[in-house]
Design a protein around this motif. Structure first.
Motif, PDB file in Angstrom:
ATOM      1  N   LEU A  20       0.505  -1.191   0.075  1.00  0.00           N
ATOM      2  CA  LEU A  20       0.140  -0.001  -0.363  1.00  0.00           C
ATOM      3  C   LEU A  20       0.630   1.500  -0.140  1.00  0.00           C
ATOM      4  O   LEU A  20       0.406   2.069   0.067  1.00  0.00           O
ATOM      5  N   LEU A  21       1.877   1.082   0.240  1.00  0.00           N
ATOM      6  CA  LEU A  21       2.912   1.737   0.873  1.00  0.00           C
ATOM      7  C   LEU A  21       3.573   2.654  -0.670  1.00  0.00           C
ATOM      8  O   LEU A  21       4.190   1.869  -1.328  1.00  0.00           O
ATOM      9  N   ALA A  22       3.958   3.940  -1.018  1.00  0.00           N
ATOM     10  CA  ALA A  22       4.606   4.006  -2.284  1.00  0.00           C
ATOM     11  C   ALA A  22       5.923   4.218  -1.486  1.00  0.00           C
ATOM     12  O   ALA A  22       6.509   4.060  -0.350  1.00  0.00           O
ATOM     13  N   PRO A  23       7.015   4.246  -2.052  1.00  0.00           N
ATOM     14  CA  PRO A  23       8.691   4.339  -1.550  1.00  0.00           C
ATOM     15  C   PRO A  23       8.848   4.619  -0.478  1.00  0.00           C
ATOM     16  O   PRO A  23       9.782   4.614   0.950  1.00  0.00           O
ATOM     17  N   LEU A  24       8.716   5.805  -0.867  1.00  0.00           N
ATOM     18  CA  LEU A  24       8.810   6.880   0.566  1.00  0.00           C
ATOM     19  C   LEU A  24       7.977   7.314   1.869  1.00  0.00           C
ATOM     20  O   LEU A  24       9.230   7.307   2.940  1.00  0.00           O
ATOM     21  N   THR A  25       6.543   7.074   1.440  1.00  0.00           N
ATOM     22  CA  THR A  25       6.206   6.767   2.543  1.00  0.00           C
ATOM     23  C   THR A  25       6.746   5.924   3.525  1.00  0.00           C
ATOM     24  O   THR A  25       6.430   5.642   4.804  1.00  0.00           O
ATOM     25  N   LEU A  26       6.876   4.239   3.056  1.00  0.00           N
ATOM     26  CA  LEU A  26       7.329   3.013   3.343  1.00  0.00           C
ATOM     27  C   LEU A  26       8.454   3.359   3.580  1.00  0.00           C
ATOM     28  O   LEU A  26       9.169   2.762   5.280  1.00  0.00           O
ATOM     29  N   ALA A  27       9.646   4.519   3.432  1.00  0.00           N
ATOM     30  CA  ALA A  27      10.860   4.862   3.985  1.00  0.00           C
ATOM     31  C   ALA A  27      10.609   5.112   5.344  1.00  0.00           C
ATOM     32  O   ALA A  27      11.192   5.050   6.185  1.00  0.00           O
ATOM     33  N   LEU A  28       9.693   6.513   5.294  1.00  0.00           N
ATOM     34  CA  LEU A  28       9.471   6.888   6.329  1.00  0.00           C
ATOM     35  C   LEU A  28       8.467   6.297   7.095  1.00  0.00           C
ATOM     36  O   LEU A  28       9.293   6.173   8.358  1.00  0.00           O
ATOM     37  N   TYR A  29       7.493   5.028   7.082  1.00  0.00           N
ATOM     38  CA  TYR A  29       6.993   4.748   8.568  1.00  0.00           C
ATOM     39  C   TYR A  29       8.336   3.568   8.650  1.00  0.00           C
ATOM     40  O   TYR A  29       7.746   3.199   9.581  1.00  0.00           O
ATOM     41  N   GLN A  33       9.620   7.433  11.538  1.00  0.00           N
ATOM     42  CA  GLN A  33       8.969   9.306  10.776  1.00  0.00           C
ATOM     43  C   GLN A  33       7.659   9.495  10.819  1.00  0.00           C
ATOM     44  O   GLN A  33       7.429  10.548  11.547  1.00  0.00           O
ATOM     45  N   ILE A  34       7.026   8.651  10.362  1.00  0.00           N
ATOM     46  CA  ILE A  34       5.059   8.703  10.614  1.00  0.00           C
ATOM     47  C   ILE A  34       5.125   7.617  11.008  1.00  0.00           C
ATOM     48  O   ILE A  34       5.438   6.580  10.835  1.00  0.00           O
ATOM     49  N   SER A  35       3.099   7.874  11.243  1.00  0.00           N
ATOM     50  CA  SER A  35       2.309   6.580  11.583  1.00  0.00           C
ATOM     51  C   SER A  35       2.237   6.083   9.571  1.00  0.00           C
ATOM     52  O   SER A  35       2.502   6.473   8.810  1.00  0.00           O
ATOM     53  N   PHE A  36       1.901   4.609   9.629  1.00  0.00           N
ATOM     54  CA  PHE A  36       0.686   3.950   8.601  1.00  0.00           C
ATOM     55  C   PHE A  36      -0.200   5.021   8.128  1.00  0.00           C
ATOM     56  O   PHE A  36      -0.054   5.479   6.600  1.00  0.00           O
ATOM     57  N   ALA A  37      -0.815   5.640   9.339  1.00  0.00           N
ATOM     58  CA  ALA A  37      -2.287   6.325   8.746  1.00  0.00           C
ATOM     59  C   ALA A  37      -1.420   7.562   8.112  1.00  0.00           C
ATOM     60  O   ALA A  37      -2.594   8.467   7.471  1.00  0.00           O
ATOM     61  N   GLN A  38      -0.265   7.983   8.298  1.00  0.00           N
ATOM     62  CA  GLN A  38       0.020   9.534   8.115  1.00  0.00           C
ATOM     63  C   GLN A  38       0.187   9.344   6.050  1.00  0.00           C
ATOM     64  O   GLN A  38       0.729  10.370   5.592  1.00  0.00           O
ATOM     65  N   ALA A  39       0.974   7.460   6.566  1.00  0.00           N
ATOM     66  CA  ALA A  39       1.109   7.291   4.822  1.00  0.00           C
ATOM     67  C   ALA A  39       0.576   7.106   4.517  1.00  0.00           C
ATOM     68  O   ALA A  39       0.610   7.614   2.764  1.00  0.00           O
ATOM     69  N   LEU A  40      -0.798   6.717   4.586  1.00  0.00           N
ATOM     70  CA  LEU A  40      -1.821   6.520   3.571  1.00  0.00           C
ATOM     71  C   LEU A  40      -2.767   7.637   3.338  1.00  0.00           C
ATOM     72  O   LEU A  40      -2.647   7.616   1.821  1.00  0.00           O
TER      73      LEU A  40
END
Length: 160
Positions: A20-29, A33-40
């Motif tokens: 479900l996560l793009a590479p950038l949001t996956l790296a931050l999650y 650095q961010i929560s799963f909800a914030q990433a989505l």
């Protein structure tokens, strides 16, 4: 007897989360650095508004430019350079044009072998200007920097 699932530790635990996560949001999650909800939510806002995920994370979730650059660096396996500390070759900046570099969010940095290293704050900024960069500088490779470092270098040294 009730069985409770183990508490999440902030690490990626399922293939579904990864999918479900793009590479950038996956790296931050993955680096907490961010929560799963914030990433989505960041990905949904980016799709809906046409902004980049990085812009949404920075503006809406206050993820710093440096944190975004470090995550992008992890995703792309490239070098992160601060041009305020390691200044660019003035001839390269002048050959490309400081005002053009500022407007495009790129900074010709230094020659390495037969290639010019160009700093960008995101891969898409580099790729969008690849043709112009190659026309002015020959073969180019990307390295990362933050937007403030790029604009600060151009403003300080070139009046752009």
């Amino acid at each position: 007897m009730t069985v409770h699932p183990p508490a999440l530790t902030g690490q990626i635990t399922t293939a579904l989360e990864k999918a479900l996560l793009a590479p950038l949001t996956l790296a931050l999650y993955s680096s907490r650095q961010i929560s799963f909800a914030q990433a989505l939510e960041a990905q949904q806002v980016a799709r809906r508004t046409g902004l980049s995920v990085a812009d949404v994370l920075h503006k809406r979730f206050s993820v710093s430019q440096r944190t975004l650059a470090l995550a992008e660096n992890e995703v792309l396996a490239t070098r992160l350079i601060d041009p305020l500390i390691e200044p660019p070759d003035r001839r390269l900046v002048m050959a490309y044009g400081p005002a053009l570099a500022l407007s495009q969010g790129v900074l010709p940095w230094r020659r390495v072998g037969n290639c010019t290293v160009v700093l960008a704050h995101r891969r898409d900024a580099f790729e969008a200007n690849l043709h112009d960069l190659q026309a002015a500088l020959g073969p180019v490779r990307m390295a990362l920097s933050t937007p403030d470092q790029i604009s600060g270098t151009l403003a300080r040294g070139y009046g752009a």
